[in-house]
Design a protein around this motif. Structure first.
Motif, PDB file in Angstrom:
ATOM      1  N   ARG A   1       0.840  -1.192   0.000  1.00  0.00           N
ATOM      2  CA  ARG A   1       0.000   0.000   0.000  1.00  0.00           C
ATOM      3  C   ARG A   1       0.881   1.251   0.000  1.00  0.00           C
ATOM      4  NH1 ARG A   1      -2.769  -3.436  -1.282  1.00  0.00           N
ATOM      5  NH2 ARG A   1      -4.747  -4.175  -0.374  1.00  0.00           N
ATOM      6  N   LEU A   2       0.654   2.111  -0.956  1.00  0.00           N
ATOM      7  CA  LEU A   2       1.367   3.378  -1.063  1.00  0.00           C
ATOM      8  C   LEU A   2       0.356   4.485  -1.306  1.00  0.00           C
ATOM      9  CD1 LEU A   2       4.281   2.272  -3.448  1.00  0.00           C
ATOM     10  CD2 LEU A   2       4.425   2.539  -0.968  1.00  0.00           C
ATOM     11  N   ASP A   3       0.799   5.712  -1.113  1.00  0.00           N
ATOM     12  CA  ASP A   3      -0.071   6.846  -1.427  1.00  0.00           C
ATOM     13  C   ASP A   3      -0.243   6.961  -2.927  1.00  0.00           C
ATOM     14  OD1 ASP A   3      -0.293   7.445   1.259  1.00  0.00           O
ATOM     15  OD2 ASP A   3       1.363   8.903   1.225  1.00  0.00           O
ATOM     16  N   ALA A   4      -1.304   7.636  -3.333  1.00  0.00           N
ATOM     17  CA  ALA A   4      -1.598   7.785  -4.763  1.00  0.00           C
ATOM     18  C   ALA A   4      -0.447   8.466  -5.496  1.00  0.00           C
ATOM     19  CB  ALA A   4      -2.896   8.576  -4.951  1.00  0.00           C
ATOM     20  N   TRP A   5       0.167   9.476  -4.857  1.00  0.00           N
ATOM     21  CA  TRP A   5       1.255  10.188  -5.520  1.00  0.00           C
ATOM     22  C   TRP A   5       2.474   9.282  -5.704  1.00  0.00           C
ATOM     23  CZ3 TRP A   5       6.185  10.867  -3.739  1.00  0.00           C
ATOM     24  CH2 TRP A   5       6.412  10.680  -2.382  1.00  0.00           C
ATOM     25  N   GLN A   6       2.649   8.333  -4.775  1.00  0.00           N
ATOM     26  CA  GLN A   6       3.780   7.416  -4.894  1.00  0.00           C
ATOM     27  C   GLN A   6       3.575   6.435  -6.052  1.00  0.00           C
ATOM     28  OE1 GLN A   6       3.581   6.257  -0.644  1.00  0.00           O
ATOM     29  NE2 GLN A   6       5.781   6.673  -0.591  1.00  0.00           N
ATOM     30  N   TRP A   7       2.361   5.899  -6.187  1.00  0.00           N
ATOM     31  CA  TRP A   7       2.079   5.009  -7.319  1.00  0.00           C
ATOM     32  C   TRP A   7       2.303   5.720  -8.643  1.00  0.00           C
ATOM     33  CZ3 TRP A   7       2.037   0.077  -6.521  1.00  0.00           C
ATOM     34  CH2 TRP A   7       1.487  -0.485  -5.369  1.00  0.00           C
ATOM     35  N   ALA A   8       1.760   6.935  -8.733  1.00  0.00           N
ATOM     36  CA  ALA A   8       1.887   7.693  -9.985  1.00  0.00           C
ATOM     37  C   ALA A   8       3.345   8.042 -10.270  1.00  0.00           C
ATOM     38  CB  ALA A   8       1.045   8.962  -9.911  1.00  0.00           C
ATOM     39  N   SER A   9       4.080   8.438  -9.226  1.00  0.00           N
ATOM     40  CA  SER A   9       5.485   8.811  -9.401  1.00  0.00           C
ATOM     41  C   SER A   9       6.332   7.603  -9.780  1.00  0.00           C
ATOM     42  CB  SER A   9       6.033   9.442  -8.117  1.00  0.00           C
ATOM     43  OG  SER A   9       5.328  10.627  -7.788  1.00  0.00           O
ATOM     44  N   LEU A  10       6.055   6.462  -9.148  1.00  0.00           N
ATOM     45  CA  LEU A  10       6.789   5.251  -9.478  1.00  0.00           C
ATOM     46  C   LEU A  10       6.582   4.862 -10.932  1.00  0.00           C
ATOM     47  CD1 LEU A  10       6.230   2.946  -6.361  1.00  0.00           C
ATOM     48  CD2 LEU A  10       8.405   3.893  -7.159  1.00  0.00           C
TER      49      LEU A  10
ATOM     50  N   GLN B   1      13.051   3.372  -5.223  1.00  0.00           N
ATOM     51  CA  GLN B   1      13.136   3.114  -3.787  1.00  0.00           C
ATOM     52  C   GLN B   1      13.031   4.402  -2.983  1.00  0.00           C
ATOM     53  OE1 GLN B   1      16.818   0.956  -3.453  1.00  0.00           O
ATOM     54  NE2 GLN B   1      16.084  -0.737  -4.727  1.00  0.00           N
ATOM     55  N   ALA B   2      13.572   5.487  -3.502  1.00  0.00           N
ATOM     56  CA  ALA B   2      13.452   6.770  -2.822  1.00  0.00           C
ATOM     57  C   ALA B   2      11.992   7.202  -2.740  1.00  0.00           C
ATOM     58  CB  ALA B   2      14.285   7.826  -3.559  1.00  0.00           C
ATOM     59  N   ILE B   3      11.258   7.019  -3.821  1.00  0.00           N
ATOM     60  CA  ILE B   3       9.837   7.380  -3.835  1.00  0.00           C
ATOM     61  C   ILE B   3       9.058   6.513  -2.864  1.00  0.00           C
ATOM     62  CG2 ILE B   3       7.752   7.401  -5.274  1.00  0.00           C
ATOM     63  CD1 ILE B   3       9.560   8.134  -7.637  1.00  0.00           C
ATOM     64  N   GLU B   4       9.393   5.223  -2.779  1.00  0.00           N
ATOM     65  CA  GLU B   4       8.710   4.335  -1.834  1.00  0.00           C
ATOM     66  C   GLU B   4       8.924   4.781  -0.394  1.00  0.00           C
ATOM     67  OE1 GLU B   4       8.352  -0.021  -3.870  1.00  0.00           O
ATOM     68  OE2 GLU B   4      10.318   0.521  -3.069  1.00  0.00           O
ATOM     69  N   ARG B   5      10.087   5.352  -0.114  1.00  0.00           N
ATOM     70  CA  ARG B   5      10.349   5.854   1.240  1.00  0.00           C
ATOM     71  C   ARG B   5       9.698   7.205   1.483  1.00  0.00           C
ATOM     72  NH1 ARG B   5      15.602   3.844  -0.059  1.00  0.00           N
ATOM     73  NH2 ARG B   5      16.243   5.941  -0.642  1.00  0.00           N
ATOM     74  N   GLY B   6       9.125   7.790   0.446  1.00  0.00           N
ATOM     75  CA  GLY B   6       8.504   9.105   0.581  1.00  0.00           C
ATOM     76  C   GLY B   6       9.464  10.249   0.333  1.00  0.00           C
ATOM     77  N   ASP B   7      10.655   9.940  -0.225  1.00  0.00           N
ATOM     78  CA  ASP B   7      11.666  10.963  -0.488  1.00  0.00           C
ATOM     79  C   ASP B   7      11.664  11.359  -1.965  1.00  0.00           C
ATOM     80  OD1 ASP B   7      12.446  10.618   2.168  1.00  0.00           O
ATOM     81  OD2 ASP B   7      13.923   9.078   1.636  1.00  0.00           O
ATOM     82  N   ALA B   8      12.368  12.436  -2.248  1.00  0.00           N
ATOM     83  CA  ALA B   8      12.561  12.835  -3.643  1.00  0.00           C
ATOM     84  C   ALA B   8      13.685  11.980  -4.239  1.00  0.00           C
ATOM     85  CB  ALA B   8      12.936  14.312  -3.723  1.00  0.00           C
ATOM     86  N   PRO B   9      13.618  11.677  -5.548  1.00  0.00           N
ATOM     87  CA  PRO B   9      14.698  10.905  -6.184  1.00  0.00           C
ATOM     88  C   PRO B   9      16.053  11.556  -5.961  1.00  0.00           C
ATOM     89  CG  PRO B   9      12.825  11.083  -7.660  1.00  0.00           C
ATOM     90  CD  PRO B   9      12.534  11.987  -6.493  1.00  0.00           C
ATOM     91  N   GLY B  10      17.074  10.759  -5.697  1.00  0.00           N
ATOM     92  CA  GLY B  10      18.400  11.283  -5.418  1.00  0.00           C
ATOM     93  C   GLY B  10      19.045  11.930  -6.631  1.00  0.00           C
TER      94      GLY B  10
END
Length: 246
Positions: free
Chosen positions: A127-136, A208-217
């Protein structure tokens, strides 16, 4: 160029064997590798559980399968059959041919990414937030352009008979070193220092950064951009070199 892109997409979608391998194979691997793993244990310093971490790995692996192997083999066969030579008689510029191959290959990678996401959500309750699914989805899809360019370059490097073993060797090497099969955090430290600059490692790192809720490195973005320019440049050079041979 748009017409060629549409043609390439339709040709790929009609290849049932390729679609089965590129779309279902990564999802099946995800099920196999996560079957006996507890969902609440984090892996190394990633702060992610194995089902979540492996979801990005297998989605990236699926995209890699679609854009690298299929692209390389089609181009090598087209060269042997004279299709590329026929295209040179049209008004299509060289960079247009390379871009059409990259774009069409990356579009076809979308089903592979979505299939892994669906399996992870249904079978492992990811389960992830909607923004995380879209960003991934956006990041993994856009990042596949790097390996689509590599597929074009390999397609101009080898003949039709030799392209498959060459593409498979590159494919498995990138997948293994990039940590797509096993977390890179489990590698020895000396190997971890090397794989940090492997494109597939940076590719998975963005997700993986997005899954943690961070911005891509920033480091991962720079590495991928470098390889995109490198692979696209090599592909364009190989295309021009092949033109002079014709």
């Amino acid at each position: 160029m748009n017409t060629l892109i549409k043609l390439e997409i339709l040709r790929t979608l009609r290849n049932k064997k390729f679609m089965f391998f590129s779309v279902l194979y990564p999802a099946m691997l995800y099920l196999v590798f996560t079957a006996s793993v507890k969902g609440d244990e984090t892996i190394g310093d990633s702060k992610l559980t194995f089902p979540v971490l492996y979801m990005v790995s297998m989605a990236s692996f699926g995209a890699l399968t679609s854009v690298l192997i299929g692209n390389a083999e089609r181009i090598a066969k087209e060269r042997e059959k004279g299709w590329v030579r026929q295209l040179r008689l049209t008004s299509l510029p060289g960079h247009g041919y390379v871009m059409s191959k990259m774009t069409s290959a990356s579009v076809v990678s979308l089903p592979a990414i979505v299939a892994v996401f669906l399996v992870a959500a249904v079978s492992k309750g990811v389960r992830l937030d909607a923004w995380q699914w879209a960003s991934l989805l956006g990041v993994i899809w856009a990042g596949s352009l790097v390996f689509a360019a590599l597929g074009v370059a390999i397609g101009y490097t080898a003949t039709g008979d030799a392209v498959r073993p060459l593409a498979m060797a590159v494919y498995f090497l990138l997948a293994a070193l990039g940590g797509l099969w096993f977390p890179a955090s489990q590698f020895p430290q000396w190997l971890r220092n090397i794989v940090e600059y492997v494109p597939t490692h940076a590719y998975a790192g963005l997700g993986q950064a997005i899954e943690r809720g961070d911005a891509p490195g920033a480091k991962d973005l720079v590495i991928l951009f470098f390889y995109l320019v490198l692979f696209a440049g090599v592909a364009a050079w190989m295309y021009r070199k092949d033109t002079h041979k014709s």
